[in-house]
Design a protein around this motif. Structure first.
Motif, PDB file in Angstrom:
ATOM      1  N   MET A 268       0.771  -1.194  -0.004  1.00 43.07           N
ATOM      2  CA  MET A 268      -0.016  -0.037   0.099  1.00 43.07           C
ATOM      3  C   MET A 268       0.844   1.070  -0.279  1.00 43.07           C
ATOM      4  N   ILE A 269       2.040   1.028  -0.007  1.00 40.72           N
ATOM      5  CA  ILE A 269       2.846   2.199   0.195  1.00 40.72           C
ATOM      6  C   ILE A 269       3.350   2.907  -1.171  1.00 40.72           C
ATOM      7  N   ARG A 270       2.851   4.181  -1.429  1.00 46.60           N
ATOM      8  CA  ARG A 270       3.257   4.776  -2.685  1.00 46.60           C
ATOM      9  C   ARG A 270       4.103   5.967  -2.341  1.00 46.60           C
ATOM     10  N   VAL A 271       5.435   6.066  -2.981  1.00 45.84           N
ATOM     11  CA  VAL A 271       6.256   7.172  -2.636  1.00 45.84           C
ATOM     12  C   VAL A 271       6.959   7.776  -3.989  1.00 45.84           C
ATOM     13  N   PRO A 272       6.573   8.936  -4.164  1.00 44.52           N
ATOM     14  CA  PRO A 272       7.112   9.622  -5.300  1.00 44.52           C
ATOM     15  C   PRO A 272       8.573   9.144  -5.608  1.00 44.52           C
ATOM     16  N   ARG A 273       9.052   9.225  -6.932  1.00 42.99           N
ATOM     17  CA  ARG A 273      10.411   8.580  -7.488  1.00 42.99           C
ATOM     18  C   ARG A 273      11.473   9.553  -6.645  1.00 42.99           C
ATOM     19  N   TRP A 274      11.272  10.868  -6.674  1.00 42.04           N
ATOM     20  CA  TRP A 274      12.311  11.529  -6.207  1.00 42.04           C
ATOM     21  C   TRP A 274      12.400  11.209  -4.582  1.00 42.04           C
ATOM     22  N   ALA A 275      11.349  11.088  -3.976  1.00 36.75           N
ATOM     23  CA  ALA A 275      11.449  10.632  -2.495  1.00 36.75           C
ATOM     24  C   ALA A 275      12.103   9.355  -2.282  1.00 36.75           C
ATOM     25  N   ARG A 276      11.690   8.268  -3.144  1.00 38.92           N
ATOM     26  CA  ARG A 276      12.347   7.237  -3.107  1.00 38.92           C
ATOM     27  C   ARG A 276      13.936   7.040  -3.349  1.00 38.92           C
ATOM     28  N   GLY A 277      14.287   8.198  -4.098  1.00 42.52           N
ATOM     29  CA  GLY A 277      15.745   8.118  -4.391  1.00 42.52           C
ATOM     30  C   GLY A 277      16.587   8.649  -3.007  1.00 42.52           C
TER      31      GLY A 277
ATOM     32  N   LEU B 206      15.367   1.619  11.061  1.00 37.96           N
ATOM     33  CA  LEU B 206      14.700   2.496   9.906  1.00 37.96           C
ATOM     34  C   LEU B 206      15.539   2.881   8.808  1.00 37.96           C
ATOM     35  N   SER B 207      16.662   2.292   8.737  1.00 32.98           N
ATOM     36  CA  SER B 207      17.572   2.534   7.700  1.00 32.98           C
ATOM     37  C   SER B 207      17.444   1.384   6.765  1.00 32.98           C
ATOM     38  N   VAL B 208      17.250   0.272   7.096  1.00 28.44           N
ATOM     39  CA  VAL B 208      16.617  -0.929   6.210  1.00 28.44           C
ATOM     40  C   VAL B 208      15.293  -0.549   5.844  1.00 28.44           C
ATOM     41  N   ALA B 209      14.410  -0.037   6.597  1.00 28.02           N
ATOM     42  CA  ALA B 209      13.025   0.196   6.090  1.00 28.02           C
ATOM     43  C   ALA B 209      12.953   1.420   4.961  1.00 28.02           C
ATOM     44  N   ALA B 210      13.919   2.264   5.062  1.00 27.06           N
ATOM     45  CA  ALA B 210      13.908   3.279   3.917  1.00 27.06           C
ATOM     46  C   ALA B 210      14.425   2.885   2.730  1.00 27.06           C
ATOM     47  N   ILE B 211      15.369   1.870   2.847  1.00 34.72           N
ATOM     48  CA  ILE B 211      16.000   1.186   1.662  1.00 34.72           C
ATOM     49  C   ILE B 211      15.049   0.156   0.930  1.00 34.72           C
ATOM     50  N   ILE B 212      14.094  -0.613   1.734  1.00 33.31           N
ATOM     51  CA  ILE B 212      13.039  -1.373   1.125  1.00 33.31           C
ATOM     52  C   ILE B 212      12.036  -0.523   0.591  1.00 33.31           C
ATOM     53  N   VAL B 213      11.614   0.535   1.191  1.00 33.92           N
ATOM     54  CA  VAL B 213      10.577   1.419   0.487  1.00 33.92           C
ATOM     55  C   VAL B 213      11.246   2.138  -0.553  1.00 33.92           C
ATOM     56  N   ALA B 214      12.401   2.519  -0.617  1.00 32.68           N
ATOM     57  CA  ALA B 214      12.957   3.407  -1.763  1.00 32.68           C
ATOM     58  C   ALA B 214      12.807   2.195  -3.205  1.00 32.68           C
ATOM     59  N   GLY B 215      12.718   0.871  -2.759  1.00 32.52           N
ATOM     60  CA  GLY B 215      12.714  -0.015  -4.033  1.00 32.52           C
ATOM     61  C   GLY B 215      11.433  -0.313  -4.181  1.00 32.52           C
ATOM     62  N   THR B 216      10.100   0.267  -3.749  1.00 34.26           N
ATOM     63  CA  THR B 216       8.672   0.137  -4.329  1.00 34.26           C
ATOM     64  C   THR B 216       8.336   0.942  -5.502  1.00 34.26           C
ATOM     65  N   GLY B 217       7.293   0.676  -6.261  1.00 31.14           N
ATOM     66  CA  GLY B 217       6.702   1.337  -7.137  1.00 31.14           C
ATOM     67  C   GLY B 217       7.351   0.832  -8.398  1.00 31.14           C
ATOM     68  N   GLY B 218       8.123  -0.178  -8.896  1.00 32.00           N
ATOM     69  CA  GLY B 218       8.234  -1.008  -9.783  1.00 32.00           C
ATOM     70  C   GLY B 218       9.137   0.114 -10.962  1.00 32.00           C
ATOM     71  N   GLU B 219       8.435   1.059 -11.612  1.00 33.76           N
ATOM     72  CA  GLU B 219       9.326   1.667 -12.731  1.00 33.76           C
ATOM     73  C   GLU B 219      10.284   2.817 -12.119  1.00 33.76           C
ATOM     74  N   LYS B 220      11.513   2.635 -12.981  1.00 35.20           N
ATOM     75  CA  LYS B 220      12.496   3.518 -12.790  1.00 35.20           C
ATOM     76  C   LYS B 220      12.924   3.599 -11.385  1.00 35.20           C
TER      77      LYS B 220
ATOM     78  N   PHE C 196      18.936   4.775  -7.906  1.00 33.74           N
ATOM     79  CA  PHE C 196      20.169   4.413  -8.226  1.00 33.74           C
ATOM     80  C   PHE C 196      20.570   3.185  -6.961  1.00 33.74           C
ATOM     81  N   VAL C 197      20.286   3.593  -5.672  1.00 32.51           N
ATOM     82  CA  VAL C 197      20.534   2.567  -4.656  1.00 32.51           C
ATOM     83  C   VAL C 197      20.047   1.173  -4.941  1.00 32.51           C
ATOM     84  N   THR C 198      18.524   1.414  -5.270  1.00 27.43           N
ATOM     85  CA  THR C 198      17.880   0.090  -5.611  1.00 27.43           C
ATOM     86  C   THR C 198      18.688  -0.697  -6.636  1.00 27.43           C
ATOM     87  N   ARG C 199      19.045   0.029  -7.777  1.00 22.99           N
ATOM     88  CA  ARG C 199      19.647  -0.518  -8.907  1.00 22.99           C
ATOM     89  C   ARG C 199      20.764  -1.101  -8.650  1.00 22.99           C
TER      90      ARG C 199
END
Length: 711
Positions: free
Chosen positions: A234-243, A276-290, A293-296
């Protein structure tokens, strides 16, 4: 396990499954590299283990939630078998290799603990063994166990047993209420998080060494991973925020061990940092498209390949490091030696994963049914338990044969102990006699009076961490109280012998690390005392007023850690602990006489292990650990020229100095008169202390007479 129709009645549809997260495999690589590099080069804890705990819960919870939402049975027994069929075989191989290597590499004094810890690691209870030892001041911390790292695997194993049962409850609640699976899971894991986090914060503040290994104080980290797994679809984060989240998370995780006292402050609120660091990294990888960098970067093949071997690398790196330090007699590894340890660990981890994990995980035979999985688990247990029991038995048989040999001898002649240094006794020490006590007997070498205090005092001894025991006698001539830390405790063996001879009712009130001292400030720089000891001693003194003791015995000085170098770990020399004069003034006011025994030498190495290896013919250990040729230390570095407690002597206070039976003119050896003087790096064995009783008796009686004649 729960009817599909019953669960599917509710309107909330299951969230679509996300594609497999290869970046989280890469996150495992980061976590294990942090653990390994910090262990090898930095010598402290990184926070990488906390990342592993959360990741494990994230994957496990996601799998169970999807299973329940699709109406599939939980299959708890099958889940348990599948989990431990994967985890146990690689662990068993490492434990067996560690057992064999340790048996041939370690001195005999370390083998009983090695057998005990391998058994605890095999059955996922190593964390509890370490927890109870860590709160025990007397536990020897001079030499790390080669399986100490199994504490976190033990915690995970316990959670892997618990989590399916929690989902059984979650499924039941959802089937009986209008709450969705994810709603029930959120309520369940939210409750676990809050309860465990509160417990963790409180326990970390009061008993941090215990809390570090306590499963209850770690459950909130798993619950955090579980809550994230429930919410992630259910988490949706804008791409810039995910980065931004990715960069913040990876930076915070990598720097955690540099900026925080992970080993001394975890797992309380400070552990929120890696979680919280791990949570931030996992949330950063949501969203599928684009993906950012850290996720890639985490999902690249080189990083994933390290993450694939993370479990095996965690298993092998620690015993390799400990055995390397053992070969170097505790001397720190150079940069290049550390690099060699890491590269060897990575090579062996790759082999372990390929040869054991991959073969069993994907083998058709082992996956055909649950019973074949049970066979794999049983075989893994027997692979380690059998050799461990056999080697333990052989060691016990060896010690029994030695005891049988010694039983036919006169102990006063073969093992005179302190009498070898006593000018009056002048005992002759025979050659080719095995020294005592044996390694398997060290647990019984702590002094204790025969009876435990139970309902005799109002104070809660468990709450204060107090060891209280007493020697009952009829119509006592004197009532004596021994008060202080473990260095007061080690005199109980000869004191008990003297008390029996003179009909003394004797009590002991002991707490590890707490000298007979009352400090005025909130803290003290002296490692022989702390602010918490102030409250303990005040309560003890209040309680024993009902005893009206005729005499108090304690230790009056603290010696520095001595080695053949220039430095000690406290001050320049032996000294009177902070606050002792204040405590003595209090007892003077109460009219209680005091006798202070001088402290014994302390070592920068395990004196028993050194002397044990020396007795086995290893002549190199003494020089490599910084000892004299007799595994002792120079007398001038161990103790002051004069007894510092003598300045306290006055009416009501007397001192006793037994240094002449611990040291000769130049050295303080580790074996005297075929008896091991020390059981670790600073505590006397009760066996040796008992041999000092004939010399201690007249000195103690004379000092008691002086102290009690002050009026």
């Amino acid at each position: 396990m729960f009817a599909v129709k019953k669960i599917q009645q509710f309107p909330a549809p299951p969230a679509p499954a996300e594609p497999y997260r290869h970046d989280i495999d890469g996150l495992r690589a980061v976590a294990i590299l942090l653990v390994v590099t910090y262990h090898v080069w930095v010598g402290r804890v990184s926070g990488g283990v906390d990342a592993f705990l959360m990741i494990s819960a994230f994957f496990l919870t996601g799998s169970f939630v999807r299973r329940l939402e699709r109406g599939k049975p939980l299959g708890i027994a099958r889940q348990w078998v599948r989990t431990f069929k994967r985890l146990l075989p690689p662990a068993a191989v490492v434990l067996l290799a560690t057992l064999i290597t340790g048996f041939f590499l370690f001195p005999g004094s370390r083998l009983p603990d090695l057998f005990k810890e391998i058994g605890a690691s095999l059955f996922y209870s190593e964390n509890w063994l370490l927890a109870f030892n860590s709160t025990d001041y007397y536990a020897d911390k001079a030499s790390a166990s080669p399986v100490q790292h199994f504490w976190s695997l033990s915690v995970q194993g316990q959670v892997f047993l618990l989590w399916p049962l929690l989902f059984l409850l979650i499924g039941f609640v959802s089937s009986r209420t209008r709450m969705s699976i994810r709603g029930s899971a959120t309520a369940a894991f939210g409750t676990v998080f809050l309860a465990s986090f509160a417990y963790s914060v409180i326990t970390t503040q009061t008993r941090q060494e215990f809390a570090y290994f306590d499963t209850g104080a770690r459950l909130w980290e798993f619950a955090a991973g579980a809550l994230l797994a429930v919410a992630i679809p259910m988490i949706r984060v804008p791409r810039w925020a995910r980065g931004a989240l990715g960069w913040v998370g990876i930076t915070a995780l990598v720097t955690c061990g540099m900026l925080l006292d992970v080993q001394g402050g975890f797992p309380g609120y400070l552990a929120l940092w890696p979680v919280l660091s791990v949570a931030a990294i996992i949330v950063a990888g949501t969203g599928g498209e684009k993906p950012p960098f850290v996720t890639r970067a985490l999902a690249t093949k080189p990083v994933i390949s390290i993450g694939r071997d993370a479990y095996a690398l965690y298993l092998v790196h620690w015993p390799i490091l400990i055995f390397s330090l053992q070969l170097k007699r505790g001397v720190a590894l150079t940069v290049f030696e550390g690099l060699a340890v890491i590269l060897l660990s990575m090579l062996l981890a790759r082999g372990l994963t390929w040869l054991v994990d991959d073969r069993l995980r994907y083998a058709a035979w082992t996956n055909k049914n649950i019973w074949r999985g049970v066979v794999v688990i049983t075989a893994s247990l027997l692979l380690v338990a059998g050799p461990t029991a056999t080697l333990h038995w052989s060691l016990q048989q060896h010690e029994r044969s030695l005891r049988a040999e010694l039983a036919s001898m006169d102990p006063a002649a073969t093992h005179p102990g302190a009498a070898a240094l006593d000018a009056e006794a002048n005992a002759i020490v025979p050659d080719r006699v095995p020294p005592i006590p044996f390694a398997g007997e060290l647990d019984g070498e702590w002094g204790a009076l025969p009876e435990r205090c139970e309902d005799q005092f109002a104070m809660s001894f468990e709450e204060h961490g107090t060891a209280c025991s007493y020697l009952p006698v009829e119509e006592p001539n004197l009532t004596v109280a021994v008060i202080g830390d473990s260095h007061a405790e080690q005199w109980l063996a000869p004191i008990e012998e003297i008390a029996l001879a003179h009909n003394w009712l004797t009590y002991s009130f002991l707490r590890g690390g707490c000298a007979l001292a009352l400090i005025d400030a909130e803290s003290s720089s002296d490692p022989g005392h702390s602010a918490s000891c102030n409250a303990w001693l005040s309560d003890v003194l209040s309680e024993i007023e009902t005893l009206e003791p005729d005499l108090i015995i304690s230790v009056g000085t603290r010696s520095p850690v001595a080695n053949e170098g220039e430095a000690t770990d406290y001050g320049e020399t032996e000294h009177v602990p902070d606050g002792m004069e204040t405590a003595l003034e209090t007892m003077q006011q109460n009219g209680t006489p005091v006798v202070l025994i001088r402290d014994n030498p302390r070592f920068s190495f395990n004196a028993y292990e050194c002397a044990d290896a020396l007795a086995d013919g290893d002549r190199t250990i003494a020089t490599t650990v910084g000892a004299n040729q007799d595994c002792g230390v120079s007398r001038g570095k161990a103790l002051a020229q004069e007894n510092p407690a003598d300045v306290l002597a006055q009416p009501g206070i007397a001192t006793v100095d037994m240094t002449d039976l611990l040291c000769n003119a130049d050295s303080c050896p580790a074996i005297i008169g075929n008896v091991f003087v020390y059981l670790d790096d600073n505590h006397l064995t009760s066996t040796y202390a008992a041999t000092m009783a004939p010399a201690l008796e007249p000195r103690l009686l004379e000092a008691a007479h002086r102290a009690m004649s002050w009026e």
